[in-house]
Design an enzyme around this catalytic site. Structure first.
Site, PDB file in Angstrom:
ATOM      1  CG  LEU A  17      -2.246   1.090   1.399  1.00  0.00           C
ATOM      2  CD1 LEU A  17      -2.889   1.056  -0.016  1.00  0.00           C
ATOM      3  CD2 LEU A  17      -2.198   1.193   2.579  1.00  0.00           C
ATOM      4  CE  LYS A  18       7.661   3.101   1.898  1.00  0.00           C
ATOM      5  NZ  LYS A  18       7.364   4.613   2.994  1.00  0.00           N
ATOM      6  CE  LYS A 114       2.527   9.367  21.856  1.00  0.00           C
ATOM      7  NZ  LYS A 114       2.579   8.461  21.939  1.00  0.00           N
ATOM      8  CB  CYS A 517       6.427   1.457   7.571  1.00  0.00           C
ATOM      9  SG  CYS A 517       4.661   0.308   6.483  1.00  0.00           S
ATOM     10  CB  CYS A 645       8.828  16.099  16.303  1.00  0.00           C
ATOM     11  SG  CYS A 645       9.560  13.960  15.690  1.00  0.00           S
ATOM     12  CG  HIS A 696       4.870  15.870   8.490  1.00  0.00           C
ATOM     13  ND1 HIS A 696       4.808  16.758   9.796  1.00  0.00           N
ATOM     14  CD2 HIS A 696       5.144  14.831   9.110  1.00  0.00           C
ATOM     15  CE1 HIS A 696       5.652  16.594  10.804  1.00  0.00           C
ATOM     16  NE2 HIS A 696       5.887  14.776  10.860  1.00  0.00           N
TER      17      HIS A 696
END
Ligand code: GLN
Ligand code: ZN
Length: 756
Positions: A17-18, A114, A517, A645, A696
């Site tokens: 999928l990545k 998170k 990942c 972060c 990001h």
């Protein structure tokens, strides 16, 4: 005894999928092909679970990017800025996930946070006052049908409305309460749609229940579920919790009309006691989370069976369903992919697919089938492992004294000494460490790993990259430079490789966010530093420039939190072992002329107990001193930076200050700048670099945007304490946008200097 799985990994056994998604982003793969890959991944998971004979298999546990985002989109919670782009459905989805910069506009992504105490990050939905909440999507229905046609009658899992609302961000005046009604109604619509398709069970994931709950929160929960449970038709509802116990609401839960309740018996320290003290409900199934979804160690069958025997006193055996403790999203797919790891290690491991086998074997044991044989074989594993103890390391930890945790002189004095020594301009500019990990960089590492190039060639290439990186930073005009981290695949694995006591996997990938990942190394035994780790790279970088080059290390808390930890010694002991190892490296860097050293604690918050009442005693009281242990013995004129972060730390500001670093950089650009207020309120002494733009996302921030961000920061942070930097490392970015962004950043700092 029946078995269940809360959720299955979804990134693909070989991260299909990545790779597909990343190609799709680059327009190298069509939407149809991406959709096809996703379907294959889902079917793979169902197949494995069917093979293992799991009775309750989930669907809708899949996501293209994140389940919170899916839930927002499902209910049409799409902020105006994305709607205005008028993109396709997929396009809108990914714009929310990653931001958008293109012909149609320029917008920021959702903030990322998170997911409880895991290393998974979810997107924070934004709910605007005029949000038109309605069941607008059909992903859960589509995936249920797909599974059904594949031969798996699944329970449909979905983030529950209470957790969804509790984690969302309300951008206007309204709050969770204002949306509870309408959202509950739309969830009911979803259930009824599912019922039409033949769904028997729906699983509401409500992990927010394991937090400390206020009475308002409990009321909100009851309001939502009273409505849903009285209008849901014949579909059965499983309330699924994980990552802790539900002590604040247990009694209410067993009184509500749920058909099943899922509780975590591993991280939920009080779960068993709650049942013992209050009983359970006769009309419900208990989904007992006993196979750990978060670690890769084998299940201790004897212990598990003991807990079940105990449970049987309170719950009828046929009403107990053996469950994972949380979604298996947090572990890799299968040990079959580990071709290099010796069996002496592997036999102690269990990934998602092996956990399916464990569920099955446990259910056999409980039925009395093959009981002795299976139990005995499993017990062998726990009788001691090869090479896990190192007496020298244990002695060193025991010899740590109170003063080893204290850095002298104290902060204010050091700040003066360092200002004089480094003589940096106001608003010094720097980066967080890594520069783009382009294809050539990865190829160099892989070729070396595979033995295709010599060590000399490998080093020469990295030095060339470092030199180019230093030249680039000088050209851009940054003040404190970095070497770029080209030698690192990952900020934890790289260190683990140079430490004794670590074991590495080949394919143990776990999703961290979206397409990203991580492959956590495994702490197998007592940990110590084998050799100098980063010194040669930092030294070389320093030799290429007259400016200061920051050494770049990962701190002990983060190394631990991003490894699969041992379960046979305490977290505290493991952290101290790591702290001593990294301290050796800090002192080595200093001795080799590196005057500024950054010790990243990106994951400091990660293991913070979910319940506030446990924060100090069970975590901060040893994690923060462990960080000080790492740097306390450097000279006053050596400047220690740290970086954190993805996580808000507004609520642990005093603890962060107590790390006693000289400078901290952190992520701020993606979440709001609330944290600045709390720095001010807490008289934060450490100098700070709240990230001025979001790395990001590939979009390039304008000078004006950065000036604005900095101006807001200046209202709360003294000029002399303010640093200017991106919000995280640049490794996931491309060369072009990195340079453009940093040029704008330096320009913004210059404009500000002119105004100061
Ligand atoms: N120094 C690391 C980098 O720049 C920090 C990464 C992180 O915080 N996750 O990549
Ligand atoms: Zn970071």
């Amino acid at each position: 005894m029946r078995t269940a799985v809360i959720g299955f990994p979804r990134i693909g056994k070989d991260r299909e999928l990545k790779f597909a998604t990343e190609k799709y982003f680059k327009n190298e793969l069509s939407e149809e092909e991406l959709v096809k890959t996703a379907k294959e991944i889902r079917c793979y998971g169902w197949e494995k679970q069917k093979e293992a004979g799991i009775d309750f298999i989930s669907s809708n546990d899949f996501s293209y990017y994140d389940n919170m985002l899916d839930t927002a989109v499902l209910f049409n919670i799409i902020p105006k800025r994305y709607k205005d782009l008028e993109l396709s459905e997929m396009g809108t989805y990914y714009a929310m996930a990653r931001g958008y910069q293109g012909e149609k506009g320029n917008v920021k992504a959702f903030a990322m946070k998170k997911w409880f105490n895991t290393n998974y990050h979810y997107l924070v939905p934004e709910i605007e006052d005029d949000a038109d909440i309605r069941l607008a999507g059909n992903k859960p229905i589509r995936e249920f049908i797909e599974a059904r046609d594949y031969g798996a009658l699944t329970k449909v899992s979905i983030i529950g409305p209470f957790t969804f609302l509790s984690l969302a961000r309300f951008v206007g005046e309204k709050t969770a309460k204002d949306f509870a009604n309408v959202l509950s109604k739309e969830y009911v619509k979803l259930i009824l749609e599912l019922e039409k398709e033949g769904a028997k069970w729906i699983q509401f994931d409500e992990p927010y229940l394991v937090r400390d709950l206020s009475s308002d929160e409990i009321d909100l929960f009851k309001e939502i579920y009273n409505y849903i449970l009285s209008n849901k038709g014949n579909v059965k509802v499983l309330l699924q919790t994980y990552f802790g116990d539900v002590r604040d609401i247990y009694k209410e839960l067993i009184g509500l009309n749920f058909d099943g309740i899922g509780l975590d018996f591993l991280e939920g320290r009080k779960t068993l006691d709650l049942i013992k003290e209050n009983g359970f409900a006769e009309d419900k199934l208990l989904f007992a989370g006993l196979v750990k979804g978060k670690n890769i160690w084998r299940n201790d069958y004897k212990k598990t069976v003991e807990i079940i025997d105990e449970l049987k006193k309170y719950v009828a055996e046929e009403n107990i369903v053996l469950n994972t403790s949380c979604s298996l999203l947090h572990v890799p797919y299968t040990l079959d992919s580990e071709t290099k790891l010796g069996d002496e290690y592997k036999k102690h491991f269990s990934y998602a697919e092996e956990k399916l086998t464990e569920l099955k074997e446990l259910s056999l044991i409980i039925k009395g089938e093959e009981r002795e044989e299976l139990l005995e074989k499993n017990q062998e594993l726990f009788k001691g492992r090869v090479n896990s103890k190192n007496q020298q390391v244990i002695d060193r930890v025991n010899a740590i004294k109170e003063e080893d945790y204290v850095r002298l002189p104290e902060f204010n004095e050091r700040e003066k000494i360092q200002k004089e020594r480094f003589n940096l301009p106001l608003f010094p500019t720097t980066t967080i460490g890594s520069f783009p990990q382009t294809a050539d960089v990865r190829k160099n590492r892989n070729d070396f790993r595979k033995g295709l190039i010599t060590k000399e060639e490998y080093i020469a290439f990295n030095q060339k990259k470092i030199k180019e990186c230093i030249d680039l930073q000088e050209e851009i005009g940054l003040d404190v430079l970095v070497h770029g981290e080209f030698e690192r695949n990952d900020m934890v694995e790289y260190f683990g490789e140079h430490l004794d006591g670590y074991v590495f996997t080949e394919k143990a990938w776990v999703q961290s966010y979206g397409t990203r990942c991580v492959k956590p190394p495994v702490i197998w035994g007592d940990v110590s530093r084998k050799e100098a780790i980063t010194v040669q790279w930092s030294k070389y970088a320093a030799s290429c420039t007259k400016k200061e080059v920051k050494g770049m290390l990962t701190g002990p808390v983060t190394i631990l939190n991003w490894s699969f930890p041992r379960e046979d010694i305490s977290i505290k002991e493991s952290i101290l072992q790591l702290a001593l190892a990294i301290r050796d490296e800090v002192l080595d860097l200093e001795a080799n002329g590196i005057n500024i050293i950054q010790i990243d604690e990106a994951a400091l918050r990660e293991k913070l107990p979910i319940r506030r009442s446990d924060w100090n005693k069970e975590y901060l009281d040893f994690a923060i001193p462990a960080f000080r242990l790492v740097h306390a013995k450097v000279k006053p004129e050596t400047q220690i930076h740290t970086h954190m972060c993805y996580s808000e730390f507004t609520d642990i500001i005093p603890a962060i200050d107590a790390m006693d670093a000289d400078v901290i950089t952190f992520e701020a650009s993606r979440s709001d700048l609330l944290i600045l207020d709390s720095l001010k309120e807490n008289h934060f002494k450490t100098e700070v670099g709240p990230g001025v733009y979001d790395i990001h996302s590939p979009r390039v921030p304008s000078v004006e945007e950065i000036v604005n961000a900095l101006s807001k920061m200046r209202e709360k942070i003294e000029d002399k304490k303010l640093w200017v930097n991106p919000d995280c490392g640049l490794k996931t970015r491309g060369d072009k946008e990195t340079k453009a962004s940093l040029i704008n950043m330096v320009q913004a700092a210059k404009i500000l200097r002119g105004k100061a």
